[in-house]
Design an enzyme around this catalytic site. Structure first.
Site, PDB file in Angstrom:
ATOM      1  N   CYS A  64       0.822  -1.229   0.000  1.00 38.79           N
ATOM      2  CA  CYS A  64       0.000   0.000   0.000  1.00 38.79           C
ATOM      3  C   CYS A  64       0.849   1.269   0.000  1.00 38.79           C
ATOM      4  CB  CYS A  64      -0.948  -0.003   1.190  1.00 38.79           C
ATOM      5  SG  CYS A  64      -1.858  -1.536   1.353  1.00 38.79           S
TER       6      CYS A  64
ATOM      7  N   HIS B  12      -3.173   6.797   3.136  1.00 45.51           N
ATOM      8  CA  HIS B  12      -3.623   5.509   2.605  1.00 45.51           C
ATOM      9  C   HIS B  12      -5.007   5.219   3.177  1.00 45.51           C
ATOM     10  CE1 HIS B  12      -3.997   1.423   1.495  1.00 45.51           C
ATOM     11  NE2 HIS B  12      -3.697   0.913   2.680  1.00 45.51           N
TER      12      HIS B  12
ATOM     13  N   ASN C 109     -10.229  -0.570   0.490  1.00 44.36           N
ATOM     14  CA  ASN C 109      -8.765  -0.521   0.465  1.00 44.36           C
ATOM     15  C   ASN C 109      -8.285  -1.076  -0.872  1.00 44.36           C
ATOM     16  OD1 ASN C 109      -6.031  -0.882   0.806  1.00 44.36           O
ATOM     17  ND2 ASN C 109      -6.186  -1.792   2.836  1.00 44.36           N
TER      18      ASN C 109
END
Ligand code: UT7
Length: 334
Positions: free
Chosen positions: A119, A261, A291
């Protein structure tokens, strides 16, 4: 133009994002696992995720986002000198997804590299691109964060299947001209391999090649220690933001937007609290997409640019963490 330290400056010349058409809602997940819409919204902030179509690969998502970014930059793909493609869900192990996209977009003269930092991959990519531009090696770099995560998600595991989705975001990073008032001030990358077991996709590498045993143990899917990751996410992103401010002798009020994020809205809220800013200075796009690993930061960035939240001249911080555990921040004047 070179700065007083003798380096060139980089600026975002264009950005783009792409979310696949198909949507998987919380209600859809209620039919697959023992969960409910209320729990998912309250504990994560997610309402739905996008799922790539059959035959739509990570390079295709990256391509769509990149074409929009190039158009905004007023550039042709042939002008790109490097493609940095952040992903943990490549089209295949080899060749890399950057080369797949290079062919599709038509950028024959560039180098093309995948970045595997989960990520944090897009923030890693932006930092690497900035170094190339600062030193004068390249004028134009395409930085992409794209994922097709759904094949790696176990839709019988309620702790993970509620989180992940597919998406892509991209920016064209370009050497700034004299009259352009944009700059990446600094970037700070970190990793802690001591806790790499917190978030893993065990199979498919040389350690655990595909076999019947892999399928029996469901080792082809992502596995994580959610609560532990949560704590590290808040700590590492907060530290990365602190470092960005300290390095540039800035205060939180000097920053117009934080783009973290997008893993869980409660993680984002905790980072904002640590930073001492209200949530209206934080770009949050998790509700619509979940996500999407390396894609969350560039998608959130692009959406906030396109809808006018982010304006030229504003200071913004990107921050991320991911499997590894990798983390980082990048602070810039947009
Ligand atoms: O990009 C980085 C990747 N990963 C992350 O960032 C994940 C970070 N972690 C998280 O976002 C959160 O830890 C989760 C969303 C994964 C879980 O939320 P939590 O508030 O930490 O829940 P928990 O794991 O502490 O579980 C609380 C309860 C448990 O039940 P019991 O033991 O208290 O009876 C779980 O079994 O919630 C249960 N639970 C669920 N209930 C309904 C776990 N998942 C679900 C679910 N629906 N989907």
């Amino acid at each position: 133009m070179k700065t007083s330290s003798g380096f060139y400056r980089s600026r975002i010349a264009g950005s783009g994002s792409y979310l696949p058409e198909k949507v998987l809602t919380n209600k859809d997940l209620e039919k697959l696992v023992d969960t409910n819409d209320e729990w998912i919204r309250e504990r994560t902030g997610i309402a739905q995720r996008h799922i790539a179509a059959e035959g739509e690969y990570t390079s295709d998502l990256g391509l769509k986002a990149s074409q929009i970014a190039l158009e905004q930059a007023g550039m042709q793909a042939s002008e790109i000198e490097a493609i940095l493609f952040a992903t943990v869900s490549p089209d295949q192990v080899m060749p890399n997804t950057a080369c797949e996209m290079q062919r599709k977009i038509g950028a024959p003269k560039c180098m093309a590299l995948d970045i595997s930092a989960a990520c944090s991959g897009f923030v890693y990519g932006m930092s690497i691109a900035d170094q190339f531009i600062k030193t004068g090696q390249y004028n134009n770099v395409l930085v992409v964060g794209a994922e097709v995560l759904h094949p790696y998600v176990d839709y019988t595991a309620r702790d993970t299947c509620i989180l992940f989705g597919d998406a892509a975001g991209a920016v064209v990073l370009k050497r700034a001209e004299d009259e352009e008032d944009s700059e990446i001030y600094s970037s700070h990358l970190a990793a802690d391999g001591e806790i790499s077991d917190l978030f893993v996709l065990p199979a498919g590498g040389s350690k655990l090649p595909f076999s019947q045993k892999v399928l029996d143990e469901r080792a082809q899917f992502v596995m994580m220690k959610g609560r532990e990751i949560f704590k590290h996410a808040v700590r590492t992103m907060s530290q990365a933001c602190d470092l960005a401010l300290k390095t540039n002798d800035m205060q939180p009020e000097d920053v117009s937007w934080i783009i973290p994020h997008q893993a869980n809205v409660r993680i984002i809220e905790a980072v904002a609290k640590h930073f001492g800013v209200s949530m209206d200075k934080v770009v949050v796009e998790i509700e619509d997409m979940g996500n999407t690993s390396a894609a969350t930061v560039p998608v959130a960035l692009d959406k906030a640019i396109k809808d006018g939240r982010i304006q030229r001249g504003q200071n913004i911080i990107l921050t991320a963490f991911g499997a590894g555990i990798t983390s980082g921040s990048l602070i810039m004047r947009y």
